[in-house]
Scaffold this active site. Sequence first.
Site, PDB file in Angstrom:
ATOM      1  N   TRP A 138      -4.174   2.579  12.842  1.00  0.00           N
ATOM      2  CA  TRP A 138      -5.216   1.636  12.439  1.00  0.00           C
ATOM      3  C   TRP A 138      -6.416   1.812  13.378  1.00  0.00           C
ATOM      4  CZ3 TRP A 138      -5.746  -3.776  14.579  1.00  0.00           C
ATOM      5  CH2 TRP A 138      -6.650  -4.529  13.822  1.00  0.00           C
ATOM      6  N   ASP A 219       3.516  -3.813  16.395  1.00  0.00           N
ATOM      7  CA  ASP A 219       2.418  -4.461  15.661  1.00  0.00           C
ATOM      8  C   ASP A 219       2.918  -4.708  14.242  1.00  0.00           C
ATOM      9  OD1 ASP A 219       0.133  -5.276  14.410  1.00  0.00           O
ATOM     10  OD2 ASP A 219      -1.002  -3.436  14.752  1.00  0.00           O
ATOM     11  N   ALA A 221       1.957  -6.587  11.012  1.00  0.00           N
ATOM     12  CA  ALA A 221       0.861  -7.321  10.362  1.00  0.00           C
ATOM     13  C   ALA A 221       1.110  -7.536   8.872  1.00  0.00           C
ATOM     14  CB  ALA A 221      -0.451  -6.571  10.570  1.00  0.00           C
ATOM     15  N   LYS A 254      -2.141 -11.661   6.259  1.00  0.00           N
ATOM     16  CA  LYS A 254      -1.924 -11.002   4.964  1.00  0.00           C
ATOM     17  C   LYS A 254      -0.854 -11.734   4.157  1.00  0.00           C
ATOM     18  CE  LYS A 254      -3.713  -8.114   7.836  1.00  0.00           C
ATOM     19  NZ  LYS A 254      -4.838  -7.269   7.990  1.00  0.00           N
TER      20      LYS A 254
HETATM   21  C1  LIG Z   1      -1.930  -2.444  11.603  1.00  0.00           C
HETATM   22  C2  LIG Z   1      -2.705  -3.696  11.767  1.00  0.00           C
HETATM   23  N1  LIG Z   1      -2.520  -4.450  12.849  1.00  0.00           N
HETATM   24  C3  LIG Z   1      -3.191  -5.603  13.039  1.00  0.00           C
HETATM   25  C4  LIG Z   1      -4.117  -6.042  12.128  1.00  0.00           C
HETATM   26  C5  LIG Z   1      -4.879  -7.300  12.442  1.00  0.00           C
HETATM   27  O1  LIG Z   1      -4.694  -8.307  11.583  1.00  0.00           O
HETATM   28  P1  LIG Z   1      -5.522  -9.677  11.689  1.00  0.00           P
HETATM   29  O2  LIG Z   1      -6.474  -9.676  10.570  1.00  0.00           O
HETATM   30  O3  LIG Z   1      -4.473 -10.723  11.616  1.00  0.00           O
HETATM   31  O4  LIG Z   1      -6.194  -9.686  13.032  1.00  0.00           O
HETATM   32  C6  LIG Z   1      -4.357  -5.295  10.977  1.00  0.00           C
HETATM   33  C7  LIG Z   1      -5.370  -5.723  10.002  1.00  0.00           C
HETATM   34  O5  LIG Z   1      -5.871  -5.011   9.197  1.00  0.00           O
HETATM   35  C8  LIG Z   1      -3.632  -4.094  10.787  1.00  0.00           C
HETATM   36  O6  LIG Z   1      -3.813  -3.337   9.701  1.00  0.00           O
END
Ligand SMILES: Cc1ncc(COP(=O)(O)O)c(C=O)c1O
Length: 400
Positions: A138, A219, A221, A254
Amino acid sequence: MLSETTTARARGLADLPPVKSDSLLALIAMANADPRPDKIDVGVGVFRDASGRTPILKVMKQAERILLETQPSKSYLGSAGDKRFAELLRPIVLGEHAADERIAGTQTPGGCGALRLGFELIRTINPEARVLVGTPTWPNHAPIIRSVGLTMVEYPYYDRASRAVQFGQMLEALDNARAGDVVLLHGVCHNPTGADLDDQQWAEVTRVVSQRGLLPFVDIAYQGFGRGLDKDAAGLRGLLNACDEVIAAHSCDKNFSVYRDRVGSLFIKTGSAAATATAVAHVYQRAREMWSMPPDHGAAAVRIILDDPQLTADWHVELNAMRDRINSVRARIAAADPRLAYIGQQYGMFSMLPLSPEQVLALRERHAIYMADSGRFNVVGMADEAIDRFTEAVVEALNG
Ligand SMILES: Cc1ncc(COP(=O)(O)O)c(C=O)c1O
């Protein structure tokens, strides 16, 4: 003396250099500005339903109504945020580890806030710590890690040619890591590739991480968007079984569809409840320095849902519907051409198409299809009526 004269002009705000714009944000702006009515924006990173909208979940609307009616005060909550929210999330994220007193969870501003706070904690422990990150990942991981001041070391994760996890190379990199190195792992629905570790691969990674004394940082999400809430957390829970120290950044943005409300949490496991309490005290101190306390609204609404069995059941229904859409769109794209079959075996909102930046540009110019130059696209970025148009254009691009 305050008024010492100097010939050098003081640097002011006007001296700031221009910022290189985020390519994904630039893409969204370009898509928004495109006047073609049948444009398809699969660069965007949010869930869209069959009609192409990102609706507020019905259960969330209901929880917000309850919150509006019953919230007694908006006084400060403190750096921990909503403690009941964090408590109710434990069985969902931690499963069989929910009662483990060596694990603490605390509310953060989204998954991003949890990542930042987790890395801040690591820097407090050891500013020299290295963070091992699989590529591609990401795009916000590297800026967060670097802005905390930690060193990032990349290892190969996904092979575009074979459209699969380069598991041998990943394992070799972990096997060569130094004790104390941090390993960042995507809990589920890998962004940007959609290529998750299978159960056997998670077990292997867990074995190497624990044998070599590495610190896993998961991570997670997209819990619930892959195979279901429990299956999607199985990798994390396996690490909790095997390792004394684990960090996890979790997002509800999400799976409750509350992106802008910023609902996340950071989980920390150490070898003892006392050491965890000390780690959490550091976490609150770092949080206080950065944002003082997390925003309340979204987490309070999630808390209301999780505190009520009927609302929780309603949430499961809506979450399952989001997952079903992701998987049914994947199946439709996979069925369109054998070269796209792999998309049916991947998870979450994102996958990568085997397209060059030139082919991506041609899709944009000829068909008003917007995706990242890397070929990453949001599987559910398009409405149902656009899927055939999308796959036909992609197959045309693949045929050259
Ligand atoms: C892999 C990953 N980690 C963390 C996040 C962060 O999410 P948030 O919108 O809750 O900060 C995202 C959001 O796109 C993501 O794709």
